[in-house]
Structures are given as C-alpha cells and as structure tokens.
Design an enzyme around this catalytic site. Structure first.
Site, short mmCIF file in Angstrom:
data_model
loop_
_atom_site.label_atom_id
_atom_site.label_comp_id
_atom_site.label_asym_id
_atom_site.label_seq_id
_atom_site.Cartn_x
_atom_site.Cartn_y
_atom_site.Cartn_z
CG ASP A 55 -84.89 20.66 41.55
OD1 ASP A 55 -85.38 19.64 42.05
OD2 ASP A 55 -84.44 21.60 42.24
CB SER A 111 -83.65 21.00 46.02
OG SER A 111 -84.50 20.29 45.16
CG HIS A 138 -86.37 27.14 45.26
ND1 HIS A 138 -86.35 25.90 44.65
CD2 HIS A 138 -87.38 27.09 46.16
CE1 HIS A 138 -87.32 25.15 45.15
NE2 HIS A 138 -87.96 25.85 46.06
CB THR A 162 -81.52 24.21 43.14
OG1 THR A 162 -82.26 23.04 43.49
CG2 THR A 162 -80.48 23.86 42.11
CD GLU A 171 -83.17 24.80 39.96
OE1 GLU A 171 -83.71 23.96 40.70
OE2 GLU A 171 -83.20 26.03 40.18
CG HIS A 228 -92.64 18.37 44.82
ND1 HIS A 228 -92.40 17.30 45.65
CD2 HIS A 228 -91.46 19.05 44.74
CE1 HIS A 228 -91.14 17.32 46.05
NE2 HIS A 228 -90.55 18.37 45.51
CG ASP A 260 -82.12 18.16 42.46
OD1 ASP A 260 -82.75 17.49 41.61
OD2 ASP A 260 -82.62 19.15 43.02
CG HIS A 261 -84.15 15.31 44.21
ND1 HIS A 261 -85.36 15.29 43.56
CD2 HIS A 261 -83.96 16.58 44.62
CE1 HIS A 261 -85.90 16.50 43.59
NE2 HIS A 261 -85.06 17.32 44.21
CG HIS A 265 -87.42 14.88 46.33
ND1 HIS A 265 -86.54 15.73 46.98
CD2 HIS A 265 -88.26 15.70 45.64
CE1 HIS A 265 -86.83 16.99 46.69
NE2 HIS A 265 -87.87 16.99 45.88
#
Length: 510
Positions: free
Chosen positions: A73, A123, A186, A188, A341, A350, A387-388, A465
């Site tokens: 992630d 996400s 969460h 994801t 994950e 973050h 994912d990003h 992100h």
C-alpha cells in the site's frame, strides 16, 4: 531467492573478478561493492547476462492453480528505489545495485491508478479496481462508479455492487485468504469482500445516524456472502469486532454499539458451514495452530498492527502470517487465492516517516521471499504491485553509499547554504516553518529517530498520495500478461484468465 538480490550471477562474478584481478571477498570496510564497477567489462557482462536471462525465460501458459497477490500500500517506484539502498546498506553494500526479492521477477508492467472521480487514487477506489476489475469513486469499496461516497441508498442497491477475485475463486472451489498489517476492515482488504459507500464505515459506530441504515464492513466480513466464506483472515482491528461492553485479550474495549461480538458470530457461522474454525490473537497461537483447522481468524491488535520497527515479541510479522496462510490454504486440492497487504508502508508515508516506510517495504519483500520458498512456481502465479504512489522524492547528487535516510553530501550546495535530505515530501506534517526567512536547518534534527518526520514543502496534517503509475511484478503461469502499461482494473482480469476463475475470458475458455 533472498530478500534482496545482487544480480544472481555467481559465474559472472567469477568472470569479472578474473578480468579485474580483484578478489570477491574484499577486506575493505563497509560499505562495499560486490563488483568492480570501474571495470568496463563489469557493465558489459552484467548487461549480457541480463539479456541472456530474458531471452531464455519461457512463457508459461499452464493454468495457475494457486494465486498470491501481494499489495504494497503506497509502494511507489521511489519507495522501491530508496528501499534497495536502505536494505543494501544494512547488509554492508552500497545499496543501489541490489534488487528486492520481487524485482527479480521476469515480467514487469505499469498500472494507471486514477479513480472515476479523482485523478489521484485512495486505497478504496484503487482496491476496488485491482480486486474486482471495476474502477470506482474515491472513498467507496466494492461499488461501481454510480455510487458516490456516503451514499447509503446507493450501497443498498445491489445492482451497484461489484465482486471480483475473492468471489470468483470461491465459486471455483478454491480456498481464499487475506493477510494484512492494517485493520482487516481497512479500505484495502475490505475491497476484497465488502460493499460500502464509505471506507470509514468499518463498524456500526462509524455509520451515519440518519436516513437508511447500511451494513458496516466488519459485519460484512462475518455475515456477507463473500466475507463469511473467506477461510483465512489475519491482521489487526479487533476493536471493530467487540461491543463496548467487552474487552479483548489485551484489555481494550470494543467500539461496537450494537452489542454484537462478531468473533463469536464468526466461529458459530463457520461451524454451521461445516468448517473447523480457530480464532487466535498472538504470534504463539498462530504458529501452533493444529493442521486440522481449516479456517482461521487472527486479529493481533486492537487497531492497525504495530510497525515492524516497534513490534513486540508476540506480534507476528507479515512473513509469518503469509507462511501460515499458505500452509492452511494449501490443504485444498483445488488451489487457493491469497491476498497479502503490506499496509503500513502507506501509513508511514502519510506521517512522512520515511524510515518506517522503507522498513515496511523491506518486510513486504521478506513476505514475498517466504512465499517463494513454500510454493511451486510452476502452478502458482505471484503478482506484486501497489495501489497508488506517494509524494516522497529521492533527490541528488550524493555519493554512492550515502545514507538514504540522511542528508545529501553533494558538492552542489543549496542556494541558502543549508543542508537538505535525500528523501523529502511534497506535502505533509514534516513541514518546518522558516525562521527569519531562512529554511529550517536539518543539522539540528535527530534524523535517526524512528518517528522523525521528513521535510515537506506544503504543510498538511497528513501527506497525500501521488498520481503517477505504479509498478507490477509477476512470476509464474501467464505472468507475461502483466507486461506493458494498462489500467489498474485490468489486473484482476489477467489473474482470472491465468487461474480459470470468473465470468470473463480465461485460458480454459478459449
């Protein structure tokens, strides 16, 4: 296969050593380079070896009985590059020359991560894309782009629901599992089994108190058609499964207002379906699960699982959870689909805590390595992606072997004659106010602190992100399908093709 790879070419190393007249076992102090990079033959032989290895890779077109889908992630390409140096230096090398375990995979691609409504993904929408094959709106899970975030009525309309790999694998008679270092509810992991108009609706207490009532994500894991059929669920988030009147094994009260103990419900439901279920909450119990149990729920923390650098002895690692999941799922003769994950890469970014983000990326590489030791790659497709992206940058021009988590040692000074870090962020909590119109002096900071927040340009409480493409790595049957550049929602369709699951085109339906 090792956690990182120094090109995997022993015979080539010997050749270079002979050409250069230097020993491979250098006695020079760390950091060291395994090869003589100043010798022109080093680069020629390295490139020729890479070319030969690619030319000799056979295209595997047999059915993938098993699939393991790894997701880092927030694992941007910049994060991968920085983690190589972080890991390499830990083991005494310069760092840039090494590869993470999955970077040796024969096929690599790039996926485009935008949402239906936003140019930069979160996400939830990205999870929906790479797990169900349908792009969605930001903040929504398992729903089409027809549903905006917070639209409870849209969630209740089942025509908007989308399912994907987890559902398709179950319908094909395969075992399924989820492993994560975040809460299992969460965004994801939730995209694998839930339908929610808001990723934050993890427990009933998170739901809006007006209008239509929608089912929360934790409840869908226990009661939902897809969620209740998942055989192995390992991660954090116990608080979303306990009522406010009950404490978990670590003495924390739950947060559910409906009075339901979802762990008890999960055990009863599994037994009613004929399974032999087991609930565990620590590393010891996970590692000692009897082989007769075929369904396991492991919740190892009230919230997200701790960062690896802060974990205690009884906190299982991502590798340990992955190994146990494979052992349990492998009992099914029809095969399995496992989603893994490394979720705390994202939370560290973050917070602009680069040290933790790189270490969590290294933990994902360890989990991939652990999986490779257990599976037969001839009938197992392994896909690793993100994912990003994030806004972390990797800037120059430091000398080789420089601490990736420290200051640059470039001869080109900043115009204000103050040092700058190799890693920094475009935005986030690491912003440090200027003093007397001068940039903050990083020499005053303790950059070795695990919780050091790396510099950011724009002050935000949480870093955002990034919108660039992310890498996809694949190995095993039909892994060549993952080459090139494509939309993120293509990934589950390619996985389904290789493993003969789902309603679309597959290698079994040609």
């Amino acid at each position: 296969m090792s956690l990182f790879n120094i090109c995997s070419w022993t015979c080539v190393l010997v050749c270079i050593a002979c050409t250069s007249g230097r020993s491979l076992t250098s006695s020079k102090p760390q950091p060291r380079s395994l090869l003589d990079e100043k010798n022109k033959d080093h680069w020629r032989i390295q490139a020729q070896w890479t070319l030969r290895s690619k030319v000799s890779v056979p295209l595997k077109t047999n059915v993938a009985k098993n699939v393991i889908f790894f997701l880092g992630d927030g694992m941007s390409i910049t994060t991968l590059a920085a983690t190589r140096v972080y890991l390499g230096r830990k083991h005494g090398y310069l760092g840039e020359e090494v590869k993470l375990s999955f970077e040796t995979f024969p096929f690599t691609g790039l996926s485009k991560t935008y949402c239906v409504d936003n140019n930069v993904a979160d996400s939830a929408c990205s999870g929906t894309a790479y797990l169900t094959g349908v792009k969605a709106n930001s903040g929504t899970v398992g729903l089409s782009g027809a549903v905006r975030r917070g639209d409870c009525e849209g969630q209740r309309d089942t025509t908007n629901s989308v399912t994907g790999l987890m559902d398709w694998a179950q319908q094909a008679g395969k075992s399924t599992g989820i492993v994560t270092t975040t809460r299992v509810t969460h965004a994801t992991p939730a995209a694998a089994y839930a339908h929610s108009a808001d990723r934050k609706w993890e427990a009933d207490v998170d739901m809006p108190r007006h209008g239509l009532r929608c089912e929360d994500i934790a409840s869908q894991l226990v009661r939902g058609r897809v969620g209740s059929s998942i055989d192995v669920v390992l991660g954090g988030g116990r608080k979303n499964f306990y009522p406010t009147t009950e404490k978990d094994a670590q003495g924390y009260f739950g947060i559910r207002n409906d009075g339901r103990n979802l762990i008890r419900e999960w055990l009863l439901r599994k037994e009613s379906l004929g399974a032999r279920p087991k609930y565990v909450y620590n590393k010891h119990d996970l590692q000692n699960i009897d082989s007769t149990y075929n369904s396991v729920l492991g919740l190892f923390s009230s919230d997200h699982m701790p960062y690896h650098l802060e974990a205690e002895e009884d906190d299982p690692t991502l590798s340990e959870m992955t190994q146990k999941a494979i052992e349990i799922l492998s009992q099914n003769k029809n095969g399995y689909f496992l989603f893994v994950e490394g979720g705390r890469i994202d939370t560290a970014h973050h917070e602009t805590k680069a040290r933790k983000a790189l270490d969590e990326t290294a933990e994902l590489a360890k989990a991939v390595e652990a999986a490779l030791r257990l599976v037969n790659i001839e009938n197992t497709l392994i896909v690793v992606t993100s994912d990003h992206s994030h806004t972390m940058t990797y800037s120059g021009y430091s000398k080789r072997g420089t601490d990736i988590l420290g200051l640059t040692n470039t001869k080109y000074n900043a115009s204000d004659n103050l040092p700058y870090s190799t890693l920094s962020y475009a935005n986030g909590p690491g912003f440090k106010p200027h003093e007397d119109f001068k940039r903050h002096n990083l020499m005053l900071d303790d950059m070795n602190n695990l919780n050091y927040t790396y510099p950011s340009l724009v002050p935000l409480p949480r870093e955002t992100h990034g919108g660039e493409d992310v890498a996809v790595f694949a190995k095993g049957p039909w892994s060549h399908l993952f080459s090139g550049n494509y939309e993120q929602n293509y990934i589950p369709h390619a996985i389904a093709y290789a493993s003969c699951i789902g309603p679309g085109l597959t290698t079994c339906k040609l």
